[in-house]
Design a protein around this motif. Sequence first.
Motif, short mmCIF file in Angstrom:
data_model
loop_
_atom_site.label_atom_id
_atom_site.label_comp_id
_atom_site.label_asym_id
_atom_site.label_seq_id
_atom_site.Cartn_x
_atom_site.Cartn_y
_atom_site.Cartn_z
N THR A 184 2.57 3.78 10.44
CA THR A 184 4.11 3.11 10.60
C THR A 184 3.96 2.12 9.55
OG1 THR A 184 3.33 1.81 12.34
CG2 THR A 184 4.60 3.78 12.98
N SER A 185 5.28 1.85 8.89
CA SER A 185 5.13 0.37 7.95
C SER A 185 4.98 -0.60 8.96
CB SER A 185 6.72 0.64 7.45
OG SER A 185 6.75 -0.67 6.81
N CYS A 186 4.24 -1.58 8.37
CA CYS A 186 3.94 -2.70 9.09
C CYS A 186 5.29 -3.82 9.07
CB CYS A 186 2.79 -3.63 8.32
SG CYS A 186 2.81 -4.26 6.90
N GLY A 187 5.98 -3.73 7.72
CA GLY A 187 7.00 -4.45 7.83
C GLY A 187 8.34 -3.99 9.01
N SER A 188 8.55 -2.62 8.87
CA SER A 188 9.70 -2.17 9.80
C SER A 188 9.25 -1.83 11.01
CB SER A 188 10.58 -1.27 9.03
OG SER A 188 9.73 -0.20 8.76
N GLY A 189 7.83 -1.19 11.17
CA GLY A 189 7.49 -0.50 12.28
C GLY A 189 8.34 0.88 12.18
N LYS A 190 8.75 1.34 11.21
CA LYS A 190 9.22 2.79 11.04
C LYS A 190 8.49 3.67 10.61
CE LYS A 190 14.02 1.63 10.09
NZ LYS A 190 15.24 1.47 9.37
N SER A 211 -2.84 13.52 1.70
CA SER A 211 -1.98 12.72 1.18
C SER A 211 -2.45 11.36 1.48
CB SER A 211 -0.59 12.96 1.82
OG SER A 211 -0.81 12.77 3.34
N VAL A 212 -1.73 10.53 0.65
CA VAL A 212 -2.06 9.06 0.67
C VAL A 212 -0.92 8.37 0.73
CG1 VAL A 212 -2.79 7.01 -0.60
CG2 VAL A 212 -4.26 9.20 -0.59
N ALA A 213 -0.57 7.25 1.53
CA ALA A 213 0.59 6.66 1.65
C ALA A 213 0.27 5.04 2.38
CB ALA A 213 1.66 7.26 2.89
N PHE A 214 0.92 4.26 1.48
CA PHE A 214 0.65 2.64 1.66
C PHE A 214 1.68 2.57 2.98
CE2 PHE A 214 -1.01 3.01 -2.35
CZ PHE A 214 -1.38 1.73 -2.98
N THR A 215 1.08 1.76 4.02
CA THR A 215 1.61 1.50 5.16
C THR A 215 1.93 -0.09 5.37
OG1 THR A 215 -0.38 1.44 6.47
CG2 THR A 215 0.96 3.52 6.33
N CYS A 216 1.11 -0.87 4.28
CA CYS A 216 1.38 -2.38 4.51
C CYS A 216 0.64 -2.97 3.23
CB CYS A 216 0.55 -2.86 5.80
SG CYS A 216 0.90 -4.67 6.17
N GLU A 220 1.07 -10.35 3.20
CA GLU A 220 0.17 -11.37 3.74
C GLU A 220 -1.30 -11.12 3.59
OE1 GLU A 220 1.75 -13.02 7.47
OE2 GLU A 220 3.60 -13.92 6.29
N ALA A 221 -1.77 -10.61 2.72
CA ALA A 221 -3.21 -10.14 2.35
C ALA A 221 -3.97 -9.18 3.34
CB ALA A 221 -4.06 -11.56 2.61
N VAL A 222 -3.04 -8.37 3.87
CA VAL A 222 -3.19 -7.20 4.67
C VAL A 222 -2.83 -6.12 3.91
CG1 VAL A 222 -3.03 -5.92 6.89
CG2 VAL A 222 -2.97 -8.36 6.95
N LEU A 223 -3.78 -5.11 3.46
CA LEU A 223 -3.37 -3.91 2.73
C LEU A 223 -3.85 -2.76 3.77
CD1 LEU A 223 -2.68 -2.47 0.29
CD2 LEU A 223 -4.78 -2.76 -0.84
N SER A 224 -2.95 -1.90 3.97
CA SER A 224 -3.17 -0.68 4.79
C SER A 224 -2.66 0.70 4.03
CB SER A 224 -2.59 -0.91 6.25
OG SER A 224 -3.23 -1.86 6.83
N ILE A 225 -3.44 1.63 4.07
CA ILE A 225 -3.16 2.94 3.26
C ILE A 225 -3.79 4.02 4.23
CG2 ILE A 225 -3.52 4.10 1.27
CD1 ILE A 225 -4.35 1.53 -0.25
N ALA A 226 -2.77 5.10 4.57
CA ALA A 226 -2.97 6.00 5.44
C ALA A 226 -3.37 7.28 4.67
CB ALA A 226 -1.92 6.49 6.37
N ILE A 227 -4.44 7.90 4.95
CA ILE A 227 -4.96 9.20 4.34
C ILE A 227 -4.44 10.17 5.32
CG2 ILE A 227 -6.86 10.40 3.53
CD1 ILE A 227 -8.43 7.58 3.13
N GLY A 228 -3.78 11.29 5.04
CA GLY A 228 -3.23 12.37 5.76
C GLY A 228 -4.36 13.52 5.71
N VAL A 229 -4.87 13.78 6.98
CA VAL A 229 -5.73 14.58 6.78
C VAL A 229 -5.36 16.10 7.58
CG1 VAL A 229 -8.23 15.24 8.24
CG2 VAL A 229 -7.43 12.90 7.13
#
Length: 156
Positions: A65-71, A113-118, A121-130
């Motif tokens: 989910t996106s850290c900004g919207s929660g979507k 796949s690779v998808a940025f989720t956040c 504010e100095a938090v970087l999250s990236i999801a790796i689809g397995v």
Amino acid sequence: MFMKKFLAGLAAVVMAVTIVPSASAAGTTLLTNVRTGHHPTFDRVVFDLTGAEPGASVTRTTEPTSCGSGKPVSALGEEFLEVRLQPAAAHENGHSTYPGSRKFETGLPTAQSVAFTCDFEAVLSIAIGVNRKNASYHAWFTTDGPLRYVVDIDHN
């Protein structure tokens, strides 16, 4: 008289702007590239970084989910390994330090796949689809040269 006050005000603004530290000067690590590769027994995702080694964690999720919207963030994968780096960012002073796509399919059999989720504010999250649930993985920093965070996802 007006010009003298104007120049004094302008000098104060310039001084205030020049003492504001950049993200990297404040200790935030910057992402510069994301690379993927296929190996005989695993797929690899590499995050190229500049700056100091940030804190890092990897968690499993069925839906990123996106850290900004929660979507939900739509991406290819049966399960996702969400890599969280902190303090870290993919931008500095309003400009991207990472030139690539923020969501892409890799063409690999396991790390799909690779998808940025956040990136906030100095938090970087990236999801790796397995391609399957509960895939075993190994994650670590390399510091013998450029700083990188590496995630290997086993094929079996």
